[in-house]
Design a protein around this motif. Structure first.
Motif, short mmCIF file in Angstrom:
data_model
loop_
_atom_site.label_atom_id
_atom_site.label_comp_id
_atom_site.label_asym_id
_atom_site.label_seq_id
_atom_site.Cartn_x
_atom_site.Cartn_y
_atom_site.Cartn_z
N ASN A 124 -72.62 -38.56 40.43
CA ASN A 124 -71.61 -39.59 40.63
C ASN A 124 -71.41 -40.40 39.35
OD1 ASN A 124 -71.11 -39.51 43.71
ND2 ASN A 124 -73.34 -39.46 43.52
N GLN A 125 -70.14 -40.66 39.05
CA GLN A 125 -69.77 -41.41 37.85
C GLN A 125 -69.29 -42.80 38.26
OE1 GLN A 125 -70.06 -39.66 35.01
NE2 GLN A 125 -69.46 -37.55 35.34
N GLY A 126 -69.60 -43.80 37.44
CA GLY A 126 -69.15 -45.14 37.77
C GLY A 126 -68.73 -45.94 36.55
N LEU A 127 -67.82 -46.88 36.79
CA LEU A 127 -67.47 -47.86 35.76
C LEU A 127 -67.53 -49.24 36.41
CD1 LEU A 127 -64.32 -49.07 36.17
CD2 LEU A 127 -63.75 -46.80 35.34
N GLU A 167 -74.07 -45.76 35.44
CA GLU A 167 -74.49 -45.00 36.61
C GLU A 167 -74.47 -45.93 37.83
OE1 GLU A 167 -76.26 -43.47 39.68
OE2 GLU A 167 -77.64 -44.82 38.60
N PRO A 168 -73.89 -45.51 38.97
CA PRO A 168 -73.68 -46.42 40.09
C PRO A 168 -74.95 -47.10 40.62
CG PRO A 168 -72.29 -44.50 40.36
CD PRO A 168 -73.17 -44.22 39.16
N SER A 169 -76.05 -46.36 40.79
CA SER A 169 -77.28 -46.99 41.30
C SER A 169 -77.79 -48.05 40.35
CB SER A 169 -78.36 -45.94 41.54
OG SER A 169 -78.01 -45.06 42.57
N ALA A 170 -77.64 -47.82 39.03
CA ALA A 170 -78.13 -48.77 38.03
C ALA A 170 -77.43 -50.12 38.14
CB ALA A 170 -77.96 -48.19 36.63
N MET A 171 -76.20 -50.12 38.67
CA MET A 171 -75.47 -51.38 38.82
C MET A 171 -76.14 -52.31 39.82
SD MET A 171 -71.49 -50.20 38.89
CE MET A 171 -70.86 -48.87 37.86
N ALA A 172 -76.94 -51.77 40.73
CA ALA A 172 -77.59 -52.62 41.74
C ALA A 172 -78.57 -53.59 41.11
CB ALA A 172 -78.30 -51.74 42.77
N VAL A 173 -79.17 -53.20 39.98
CA VAL A 173 -80.23 -54.01 39.38
C VAL A 173 -79.71 -55.40 38.99
CG1 VAL A 173 -81.89 -54.16 37.49
CG2 VAL A 173 -81.45 -51.95 38.58
#
Length: 457
Positions: A31-34, A87-93
């Motif tokens: 999955n890709q995220g911005l 990365e989408p999961s990394a945005m949660a931090v």
């Protein structure tokens, strides 16, 4: 996908009935995220001009998925810092660090800058963000990303946790330790992580994490928040690291935080001597959400020593340099950045207010880089351009994202233009991207040579 056999056996033992779903996730496309940079553009404004196919990421309001066949990293809006590819999961931090404007924040292991730039957007230009990276080359990339996103209140350092701890005891309101780890959570997108994985490396990473946290905790104010995160599944580096930390530092506790649908909890049964409330820590699995693997622990420091009195930075520069800058600002800007002005050789910076002394520290970016003093004249920096809005510059040349002119500008070419002689802020659809200097009807290009597009990018 060719996963290490020992890793597969380990995960099958841990996940049991969930293992088949976990392994199937490796056959799916990553999955890709911005993440929209709200320091430069609002979410609504971006969505009105959004050139990509996007879908909302549920756990971060500024985050959007985009399909793998689209290339937002090759678009002029990326060069203008309107978003960060993350990365989408990394945005949660960043959501769990939850910094507030005006606070003093440390991102201890910050390169390449995804989480740092997220924290900065939440701080909205107020307070102080210290972003550190121990590896020099990675620290340079971190500094470039801080610049591209137009961040004014960040200091980028290239130091060891030990040396920072000696300087900043009890200084920070919140600290993020996005720890170096074995990278199991990135196997789907990072072949290097798969090739370098071994049980021995897992053990080495866990030991290194213990040392980093030892130094991090001493820099946190009593009542402050410490967020620990990794991109690995390994219990030794996750629940194990946090359990060892809490046994050593009983003045910390795991905070109860609201988690998003699809996120999971820490597992007490996966480590010996699990800390109380270890299930309050957070696990993100690729077979449960549209993202890679992550682990997050939110810790509160209940008490500790009162911090010492800090020595603060003072304005330090040649009056001729300041006069040259003020002349430039009077001719070119409708505003002037405030704070402490400081010179590093011929480079002029403005530091956020209440910055501690940076003497004898390796500092790559001591605040906002304003520009260079050359032969009694001032030349503005690319960082200053990216930190400005179009309303803050007296002369603006706006280019369309779909035009040949913006491509020519990004390639470093001279443009035809009319207007007042001197410095012009170049914008793309109204958002700053660099400088040009007009003489006659020729706009000399000041887009940095190292960033220029080559060929048919």
């Amino acid at each position: 996908m060719n996963l290490p056999q020992t890793f597969q056996e380990k995960m099958k033992n841990l996940l049991q009935e969930e293992y088949d779903a976990f392994i199937r996730s490796y056959e799916e496309e990553k999955n890709q995220g911005l993440r929209i940079n709200t320091l430069k553009i609002s979410i609504d404004e971006f969505l009105q001009m959004n050139p990509f196919t996007t879908e909302k990421i549920p756990w971060v309001k500024e985050g959007y998925f985009y399909p793998g066949n689209e290339r937002p990293g090759k678009h002029p809006y990326h060069e203008a810092g309107l978003y960060y590819i993350q990365e989408p999961s990394a945005m949660a931090v960043g959501e769990f660090v939850d910094p507030k404007p005006g606070e003093i924040i440390l991102d201890l292991c910050a390169a390449p800058g995804g989480k740092t730039t997220h924290l900065a957007s939440k701080m909205d230009g107020e307070g102080l963000l210290v972003s550190n990276e121990i590896h020099p080359q990675r620290a340079k990339i971190l500094s470039q990303n801080v610049e591209r996103m137009g961040i004014k209140n960040a200091i980028v350092t290239n130091e060891t946790p030990e040396r920072l701890a000696a300087r900043f005891r009890g200084f920070f309101d919140r600290i993020l330790v996005d720890a170096p780890c074995s990278g199991e959570g990135m196997f789907r997108k990072d072949e290097e992580a798969r090739l370098h994985w071994s049980p021995e490396n897992v053990a080495l990473c866990a030991s290194r994490q213990d040392g980093i946290l030892d130094h991090a905790q001493s820099m946190l104010k009593p009542g402050g928040r410490l967020v620990y995160s990794t991109c690995t599944f390994s219990p030794e580096e996750n629940e194990g690291t946090i359990s060892r930390f809490l046994e050593k530092y009983p003045n910390f506790e795991i905070e109860q935080v609201e988690v998003y649908e699809g996120f999971n909890h820490g597992r007490a049964g996966w480590v010996e001597n699990a800390a109380p409330n270890i299930e309050r820590t957070i696990r993100i699995w690729p077979h449960r959400v549209k993202g890679e693997g992550h682990y997050i622990a939110v810790l509160k420091k209940n008490d500790g020593e009162e911090p010492p009195r800090f020595k603060y930075a003072k304005q330090k520069l040649d009056p001729k340099m300041l006069k040259a800058y003020q002349q430039f600002a009077g001719e070119t800007l409708n505003i002037s950045p405030s704070g402490y002005f400081i010179a590093f050789n011929d480079q002029l910076y403005v530091l956020p207010k209440e910055v501690p002394s940076l003497e004898k520290l390796k500092v790559l970016r001591p605040g906002l880089h304003l520009g260079t003093f050359k032969k009694n004249r001032f030349e503005p920096s690319h960082a200053l351009a990216l930190a400005l809005s179009k309303e803050e510059a007296k002369n603006v040349m706006d280019l369309s994202a779909g035009s040949d002119e913006i491509i020519a500008y990004l390639k470093g070419e001279v443009l035809q233009a009319n207007g007042s002689k001197g410095w012009h802020l170049i914008t793309v659809d109204g958002y700053s991207i660099g400088w040009g200097k007009l003489a006659g009807n020729m706009m000399k290009n000041h887009y940095p040579k190292g960033l220029r597009w080559m060929g048919n990018k």
